[in-house]
Scaffold this active site. Structure first.
Site, mmCIF file in Angstrom:
data_model
loop_
_atom_site.group_PDB
_atom_site.id
_atom_site.type_symbol
_atom_site.label_atom_id
_atom_site.label_comp_id
_atom_site.label_asym_id
_atom_site.label_seq_id
_atom_site.Cartn_x
_atom_site.Cartn_y
_atom_site.Cartn_z
ATOM 1 N N GLN A 57 -3.784 15.583 -5.360
ATOM 2 C CA GLN A 57 -3.385 15.538 -6.530
ATOM 3 C C GLN A 57 -2.159 14.513 -6.218
ATOM 4 O O GLN A 57 -1.741 15.071 -5.779
ATOM 5 C CB GLN A 57 -2.994 17.095 -7.463
ATOM 6 C CG GLN A 57 -2.724 16.762 -8.785
ATOM 7 C CD GLN A 57 -1.512 18.344 -8.214
ATOM 8 O OE1 GLN A 57 -2.232 19.888 -8.743
ATOM 9 N NE2 GLN A 57 -1.025 18.804 -9.926
ATOM 10 N N LYS A 113 4.372 16.939 0.209
ATOM 11 C CA LYS A 113 4.717 15.773 -0.916
ATOM 12 C C LYS A 113 4.889 14.951 -0.906
ATOM 13 O O LYS A 113 5.824 14.752 0.798
ATOM 14 C CB LYS A 113 5.736 16.603 -1.761
ATOM 15 C CG LYS A 113 5.442 17.961 -2.181
ATOM 16 C CD LYS A 113 6.109 17.847 -4.068
ATOM 17 C CE LYS A 113 5.840 19.338 -4.396
ATOM 18 N NZ LYS A 113 6.852 20.088 -5.391
ATOM 19 N N TYR A 153 3.966 11.166 -7.122
ATOM 20 C CA TYR A 153 4.177 11.865 -5.725
ATOM 21 C C TYR A 153 2.481 12.745 -5.748
ATOM 22 O O TYR A 153 2.153 12.654 -6.234
ATOM 23 C CB TYR A 153 4.995 13.293 -5.503
ATOM 24 C CG TYR A 153 5.452 14.079 -6.298
ATOM 25 C CD1 TYR A 153 4.411 15.678 -5.674
ATOM 26 C CD2 TYR A 153 5.961 14.427 -7.270
ATOM 27 C CE1 TYR A 153 4.664 16.467 -7.259
ATOM 28 C CE2 TYR A 153 5.806 15.091 -7.955
ATOM 29 C CZ TYR A 153 5.126 16.296 -8.289
ATOM 30 O OH TYR A 153 5.414 17.432 -8.919
ATOM 31 N N GLU A 208 0.475 -1.067 -0.401
ATOM 32 C CA GLU A 208 0.501 -0.459 -0.147
ATOM 33 C C GLU A 208 0.722 1.453 -0.137
ATOM 34 O O GLU A 208 1.568 1.547 0.917
ATOM 35 C CB GLU A 208 -0.710 0.071 1.392
ATOM 36 C CG GLU A 208 -2.029 -1.485 1.016
ATOM 37 C CD GLU A 208 -2.776 -0.961 2.272
ATOM 38 O OE1 GLU A 208 -2.398 -0.669 3.390
ATOM 39 O OE2 GLU A 208 -3.867 -1.698 2.894
ATOM 40 N N ASN A 257 1.063 13.198 -8.836
ATOM 41 C CA ASN A 257 1.201 13.801 -10.117
ATOM 42 C C ASN A 257 3.167 12.491 -10.439
ATOM 43 O O ASN A 257 3.174 12.240 -9.497
ATOM 44 C CB ASN A 257 2.855 14.742 -9.456
ATOM 45 C CG ASN A 257 1.940 16.059 -9.197
ATOM 46 O OD1 ASN A 257 0.545 16.328 -10.246
ATOM 47 N ND2 ASN A 257 2.265 17.075 -8.350
ATOM 48 N N ASP A 291 14.828 26.235 -13.799
ATOM 49 C CA ASP A 291 15.733 26.151 -12.722
ATOM 50 C C ASP A 291 17.077 27.075 -12.857
ATOM 51 O O ASP A 291 17.255 26.960 -12.641
ATOM 52 C CB ASP A 291 15.504 24.279 -12.563
ATOM 53 C CG ASP A 291 14.267 23.906 -12.376
ATOM 54 O OD1 ASP A 291 13.903 24.465 -11.587
ATOM 55 O OD2 ASP A 291 14.396 23.091 -12.758
ATOM 56 N N ARG A 304 16.038 18.265 -10.916
ATOM 57 C CA ARG A 304 14.357 19.464 -10.814
ATOM 58 C C ARG A 304 14.617 19.907 -9.900
ATOM 59 O O ARG A 304 14.561 19.162 -8.970
ATOM 60 C CB ARG A 304 13.381 18.661 -10.932
ATOM 61 C CG ARG A 304 12.967 17.776 -12.395
ATOM 62 C CD ARG A 304 11.922 16.727 -12.559
ATOM 63 N NE ARG A 304 11.721 15.751 -13.835
ATOM 64 C CZ ARG A 304 11.324 16.756 -15.600
ATOM 65 N NH1 ARG A 304 10.841 17.742 -15.017
ATOM 66 N NH2 ARG A 304 11.266 16.161 -16.401
ATOM 67 N N HIS A 325 12.086 23.761 -6.274
ATOM 68 C CA HIS A 325 10.433 24.402 -6.165
ATOM 69 C C HIS A 325 10.016 24.281 -4.952
ATOM 70 O O HIS A 325 9.970 23.512 -4.306
ATOM 71 C CB HIS A 325 9.858 23.616 -7.279
ATOM 72 C CG HIS A 325 10.597 23.364 -8.341
ATOM 73 N ND1 HIS A 325 10.390 21.912 -9.246
ATOM 74 C CD2 HIS A 325 11.174 23.875 -9.238
ATOM 75 C CE1 HIS A 325 10.591 22.569 -10.414
ATOM 76 N NE2 HIS A 325 11.748 23.343 -10.036
ATOM 77 N N GLU A 371 4.394 29.159 -7.943
ATOM 78 C CA GLU A 371 5.373 29.349 -7.856
ATOM 79 C C GLU A 371 6.922 29.616 -7.816
ATOM 80 O O GLU A 371 7.330 30.690 -7.999
ATOM 81 C CB GLU A 371 5.741 27.772 -9.073
ATOM 82 C CG GLU A 371 6.990 27.229 -8.794
ATOM 83 C CD GLU A 371 6.877 25.718 -10.189
ATOM 84 O OE1 GLU A 371 7.403 24.995 -9.847
ATOM 85 O OE2 GLU A 371 6.291 26.441 -11.336
#
Length: 181
Positions: free
Chosen positions: A47, A71, A131, A28, A49, A168, A59, A62, A142
């Site tokens: 959400q 997250k 995530y 799980e 992603n 970035d 990346r 952020h 952002e």
């Protein structure tokens, strides 16, 4: 499931219970009741992603100055070095970072609460990162901190320069960045 507290308060590593045999495995990746009872995460995720990146893509770092996102990060294919930077001005670990190796093999998850900048570098040929977030993506809020900010001195495990997006490359230094109260 096992929960490991990092040096930064509320930044957690979660090792799920994996059921496997010669056919494969099952676990799980998220169960709201268990995450509340065993991990102490009382967040509503809004959400999911899924990103795919090639080797040496970096990346981040952020975050959203409004509508900050918590997250829950994991890797389905490949491996990354995942980083969270504490941007909570009231925190005793303000401006400190924690890095974690997340791989498809170790099945670890990294819980990054709201108030952190987040980024990762891909260590395998290709990686798929999944995530969950506690708030919606809001591009107008952002912000990006430069991945190689000298004040952070993140020990990225790379032997060559990373592959970066234009966003970035244009990240700000931490000393000029907006942070959380």
């Amino acid at each position: 499931m096992q929960v490991i507290q990092t040096k930064i308060h509320n930044l957690l590593v979660i090792e799920p219970q994996i059921f496997g045999d010669d056919r494969g495995f099952f676990y799980e990746s998220y169960n709201e009741k268990k995450f509340l009872e065993k991990v102490g995460i009382n967040q509503h995720f809004v959400q999911d992603n899924h990103s795919r990146s090639a080797h040496n893509v970096l990346r981040g770092l952020h975050y959203q100055i409004q509508q900050p996102q918590g997250k829950l990060v994991r890797v389905a294919v490949g491996s990354i070095f995942d980083v969270a930077v504490d941007l909570r001005k009231s925190s005793p670990t303000f401006c400190q970072w924690e890095g974690m190796y997340l791989t498809a093999e170790n099945q670890r998850q990294f819980w990054i609460p709201p108030g952190f900048a987040h980024g990762f570098v891909v260590l395998s040929e290709a990686t798929e990162v999944l995530y969950k977030t506690t708030d919606y993506y809001a591009p107008q809020y952002e912000r990006t901190i430069l991945w190689n900010d000298p004040d952070l001195a993140i020990a990225w495990p790379m032997t060559e320069d990373p592959i970066l997006s234009a966003k970035d490359k244009a990240g700000q230094l931490l000393k000029n960045a907006e942070v959380f109260a």
